[in-house]
Design a protein around this motif. Structure first.
Motif, mmCIF file in Angstrom:
data_model
loop_
_atom_site.group_PDB
_atom_site.id
_atom_site.type_symbol
_atom_site.label_atom_id
_atom_site.label_comp_id
_atom_site.label_asym_id
_atom_site.label_seq_id
_atom_site.Cartn_x
_atom_site.Cartn_y
_atom_site.Cartn_z
ATOM 1 N N LEU A 299 0.824 -1.204 0.000
ATOM 2 C CA LEU A 299 0.000 0.000 0.000
ATOM 3 C C LEU A 299 0.859 1.256 0.000
ATOM 4 O O LEU A 299 0.505 2.264 -0.609
ATOM 5 C CB LEU A 299 -0.931 -0.014 1.210
ATOM 6 C CG LEU A 299 -2.038 -1.078 1.164
ATOM 7 C CD1 LEU A 299 -2.766 -1.161 2.500
ATOM 8 C CD2 LEU A 299 -3.023 -0.799 0.033
ATOM 9 N N ASP A 300 2.004 1.212 0.655
ATOM 10 C CA ASP A 300 2.932 2.342 0.626
ATOM 11 C C ASP A 300 3.439 2.566 -0.794
ATOM 12 O O ASP A 300 3.527 3.700 -1.271
ATOM 13 C CB ASP A 300 4.093 2.072 1.580
ATOM 14 C CG ASP A 300 5.098 3.204 1.608
ATOM 15 O OD1 ASP A 300 4.671 4.366 1.710
ATOM 16 O OD2 ASP A 300 6.311 2.941 1.518
ATOM 17 N N SER A 301 3.756 1.469 -1.487
ATOM 18 C CA SER A 301 4.224 1.569 -2.876
ATOM 19 C C SER A 301 3.143 2.151 -3.782
ATOM 20 O O SER A 301 3.430 2.986 -4.651
ATOM 21 C CB SER A 301 4.647 0.187 -3.372
ATOM 22 O OG SER A 301 4.994 0.222 -4.739
ATOM 23 N N ILE A 302 1.906 1.734 -3.586
ATOM 24 C CA ILE A 302 0.801 2.254 -4.407
ATOM 25 C C ILE A 302 0.613 3.743 -4.169
ATOM 26 O O ILE A 302 0.417 4.520 -5.111
ATOM 27 C CB ILE A 302 -0.494 1.478 -4.100
ATOM 28 C CG1 ILE A 302 -0.373 0.024 -4.558
ATOM 29 C CG2 ILE A 302 -1.694 2.133 -4.773
ATOM 30 C CD1 ILE A 302 -1.530 -0.857 -4.124
ATOM 31 N N SER A 303 0.701 4.169 -2.914
ATOM 32 C CA SER A 303 0.514 5.598 -2.609
ATOM 33 C C SER A 303 1.611 6.441 -3.246
ATOM 34 O O SER A 303 1.353 7.542 -3.744
ATOM 35 C CB SER A 303 0.495 5.814 -1.095
ATOM 36 O OG SER A 303 1.773 5.614 -0.526
ATOM 37 N N ARG A 304 2.834 5.930 -3.253
ATOM 38 C CA ARG A 304 3.939 6.688 -3.856
ATOM 39 C C ARG A 304 3.819 6.754 -5.372
ATOM 40 O O ARG A 304 4.207 7.736 -5.996
ATOM 41 C CB ARG A 304 5.285 6.065 -3.470
ATOM 42 C CG ARG A 304 5.590 6.113 -1.993
ATOM 43 C CD ARG A 304 7.026 5.756 -1.696
ATOM 44 N NE ARG A 304 7.940 6.795 -2.144
ATOM 45 C CZ ARG A 304 9.242 6.783 -1.928
ATOM 46 N NH1 ARG A 304 9.781 5.779 -1.265
ATOM 47 N NH2 ARG A 304 10.007 7.740 -2.362
ATOM 48 N N SER A 305 3.269 5.712 -5.972
ATOM 49 C CA SER A 305 3.163 5.683 -7.436
ATOM 50 C C SER A 305 2.185 6.732 -7.957
ATOM 51 O O SER A 305 2.257 7.109 -9.126
ATOM 52 C CB SER A 305 2.731 4.287 -7.898
ATOM 53 O OG SER A 305 1.414 4.004 -7.472
ATOM 54 N N HIS A 306 1.284 7.215 -7.085
ATOM 55 C CA HIS A 306 0.321 8.233 -7.534
ATOM 56 C C HIS A 306 1.033 9.478 -8.056
ATOM 57 O O HIS A 306 0.560 10.125 -8.997
ATOM 58 C CB HIS A 306 -0.610 8.606 -6.377
ATOM 59 C CG HIS A 306 -1.499 9.779 -6.695
ATOM 60 N ND1 HIS A 306 -2.636 9.659 -7.474
ATOM 61 C CD2 HIS A 306 -1.406 11.098 -6.376
ATOM 62 C CE1 HIS A 306 -3.205 10.840 -7.600
ATOM 63 N NE2 HIS A 306 -2.485 11.732 -6.945
#
Length: 390
Positions: A299-306
């Protein structure tokens, strides 16, 4: 230009130009220039760093013989008033839809395992001023995995992104994916629309939803986390960043579950940054809600990809000089934005193709966006190689 390689443009790009309906009276009067030729000229010129209309016309005249060898601009280069009328006259909704069809050919196909992350965000068109004194906004859905704009929606003059985002989500031609968005999209109607499309979401929560944000912060003091991930310190842009991602069960920290829906996860990301130049330290907490049941690390990776969509917007401003382009009408501004996005789509597709060739053992150099545009501006053959991409 002594190469034997014929000058030709990719069929998909030609289909895009040919698919735009001609707004002019084609059954009467003297139609000197084909609309598709003018559209292709604008795209090609801007790929070579010719942003404004006089520079586009000069680019066309400089390479007129080469354009004519491809069957284009048979009657010369359109004048500046003609280009102005074309940008104002083209149906902006239709051209944005045709752009989405074009970019979908380069989007990464759903393999059943990897979910595409679709970042939703708005961009202000600073070169145009509406009657109410505001700049128009274009809200776009950007595929993080394929670096392509999947759809765009224009905010109405007296409206904002909150009304535009549901219309944008309706335009997405995807069956599976994760929608990421900033706090502007933290609205019940938007989340309901995402659920209706059977898509996943990760959306930031800020003070625009005071009861939700403050309620979560109060309950976090006593709630037990589901998972926690602490990232190794990273050095980027002259700052050392420490990042901790913690997840919680939504039932434990969201007060009004009936409004926001059940089976939610709350994601809390705490960052502590130290500026290397002066040692100044800052801390920040971001809170997200999501329907995903994944690890804190994922979920941290997904948030950063935004934030990849912000890089895309930066390319529009830095490499295509979007903010310096002045347009008198909102329609012309959106058509200009669409054609610039077409240029970035072509560059992204070309870079992806060459990265794939490298993995297959074909050791070709992959240019960054600015380097590739500089190369094309100096070498017409390089431009044509990029436009021949299938």
């Amino acid at each position: 230009h002594g190469s034997k390689l014929p000058y030709q443009i990719n069929n998909n790009l030609r289909k895009f130009a040919d698919s735009i309906p001609d707004f002019r009276r084609t059954n009467k009067g003297n139609i000197k220039h084909k609309l598709s030729d003018a559209v292709l000229l604008i795209i090609m010129a801007r790929l070579c760093r010719n942003v404004h209309r006089p520079a586009i016309i000069a680019f066309g005249r400089r390479h007129l013989d080469l354009f004519r060898s491809m069957g284009m601009l048979v009657r010369g280069v359109p004048s500046e008033p003609t280009l102005c009328r074309i940008e104002k006259g083209i149906d902006d909704e239709v051209m944005a839809f045709q752009m989405a069809l074009f970019t979908s050919k380069f989007a990464i196909k759903d393999d059943g395992e990897t979910l595409d992350i679709v970042a939703v965000d708005g961009k202000c068109l600073c070169g145009t001023v509406q009657t109410d004194g505001r700049h128009p906004d274009v809200v776009s859905a950007y595929s993080v995995n394929s670096n392509q704009t999947l759809a765009t929606e224009m905010c109405d003059e007296k409206s904002n992104e909150i009304r535009a985002v549901p219309l944008l989500i309706d335009k997405l031609n995807i069956a599976r994916g994760i929608i990421t968005a900033d706090a502007m999209s933290c609205q019940k109607d938007i989340i309901d629309k995402i659920r209706e499309r059977h898509l996943d979401f990760l959306i930031e929560v800020k003070a625009n939803q005071k009861a939700l944000r403050w309620g979560i912060e109060d309950r976090l003091k006593t709630a037990l986390p589901l998972d926690c991930h602490q990232q190794e310190p990273t050095l980027e842009h002259g700052r050392i960043e420490h990042r901790v991602c913690t997840t919680y069960n939504g039932c434990d920290v969201i007060a009004d579950m009936s409004k926001w829906g059940y089976e939610l996860t709350v994601v809390v990301i705490d960052t502590h940054t130290t500026k290397k130049s002066d040692g100044k330290e800052t801390s920040e907490r971001r809170i997200y809600i999501t329907n995903l049941r994944k690890s804190a690390k994922k979920l941290d990776s997904i948030s950063r990809s935004h934030w990849r969509i912000e890089t895309f917007h930066w390319h529009l401003d830095y490499n295509f000089k979007q903010d310096s382009v002045k347009r008198s009408s909102t329609r012309a501004a959106r058509n200009t934005d669409t054609l610039m996005r077409m240029g970035l789509s072509i560059i992204s597709a070309y870079q992806s193709k060459h990265n794939t060739d490298k993995h297959k053992g074909n050791n070709r150099r992959t240019f960054k966006c600015a380097q590739l545009m500089d190369k094309m501006s100096c070498d017409f053959m390089k431009l044509m190689r990029v436009l021949q991409l299938n």
